[in-house]
Design an enzyme around this catalytic site. Sequence first.
Site, short mmCIF file in Angstrom:
data_model
loop_
_atom_site.label_atom_id
_atom_site.label_comp_id
_atom_site.label_asym_id
_atom_site.label_seq_id
_atom_site.Cartn_x
_atom_site.Cartn_y
_atom_site.Cartn_z
N HIS A 68 0.84 -1.20 0.00
CA HIS A 68 0.00 0.00 0.00
C HIS A 68 0.88 1.26 0.00
CE1 HIS A 68 -2.75 -2.85 2.32
NE2 HIS A 68 -3.52 -2.48 1.31
N ARG A 87 -3.58 -10.36 4.04
CA ARG A 87 -3.97 -11.72 4.45
C ARG A 87 -2.76 -12.58 4.83
NH1 ARG A 87 -8.50 -10.74 0.51
NH2 ARG A 87 -10.37 -10.95 1.80
#
Length: 295
Positions: free
Chosen positions: A37, A187
């Site tokens: 990100h 995840r």
Amino acid sequence: MKTVTSPAAMQQLSLKFREEAKTIALVPTMGCLHAGHLSLVHTARATADILVVSVFVNPMQFGPGEDLDAYPRDSDKDKQLCEDAGVDIFFFPSNDAMYPIGHSSFVEETVLSRELCGRLRPGHFRGVTTIVAKLLNIVLPHRAFFGQKDAQQALVVRKLVSDLSFPVEIVTCPTVRDTDGLALSSRNKYMSTEERNAALCVPGALEVAEQAIRSGTSDARMISSAMQEALKRTPGVKVDYVEVVDPSTLEPIVAISGPALVAVAVRIGRTRLIDNRLIGGPDVEPPTPWLPPSP
Ligand code: PAF
């Protein structure tokens, strides 16, 4: 950095920025920010006057029995990371603010969304396109940034924006990987050490495909079989799919004669991982990718 939680207040701010002829960049996320990100954030930072990062775990893109409740959340850390990265606005709406009682409108892309993950996660891309459309209408960005790790998502969003004439440029940024090759994902946090070791079979299988294609194998079925074999050698890995597809239509390729997107989805324990590699196409990797500073 300002934190904004109300969609209406966010839209008012963006309208004001636009009136002042300021450019706006948006990095939409579901939080639990990692270096992948942050690479989007850094790329976006250089392109606009105002940088907005949205953090919203969108329930609409999770199917029944998926990991909505378990999805990692750490908004304090996310805020700090955004502040440190020079973000102007941290948009952090609540579920009720985004989907008030009675919400009954949805946005759906109906072709690309059916391929790859769409086959196993019905409704997932409808959830993604609905929230992305909302975020584009609320934040009114000139540019929005997505990661190549979610190649299908990036393509579906491009199609949405083109089909529905959203006045925004979609920028896709390269996948950020750990030093051993595993693509960064929120995840990854779910995995034990053993599962994380097993997960290396995913970049390993993509490497098998790249080597095969580079050494002249054009039969896509042979390539997926070689990848399946490589994945099956790792205990505890369940393959959702291995596909060699056209990078712009996501339709399966029979004989490779141009660029190919090799895409993999596996489940390791309770973790679902996806990854992909674009082979033989235009180089999506910039010459000097941004890398997170070492701790
Ligand atoms: O990639 C994600 O994190 C999400 O799918 C997105 C684009 C923020 C929409 O919820």
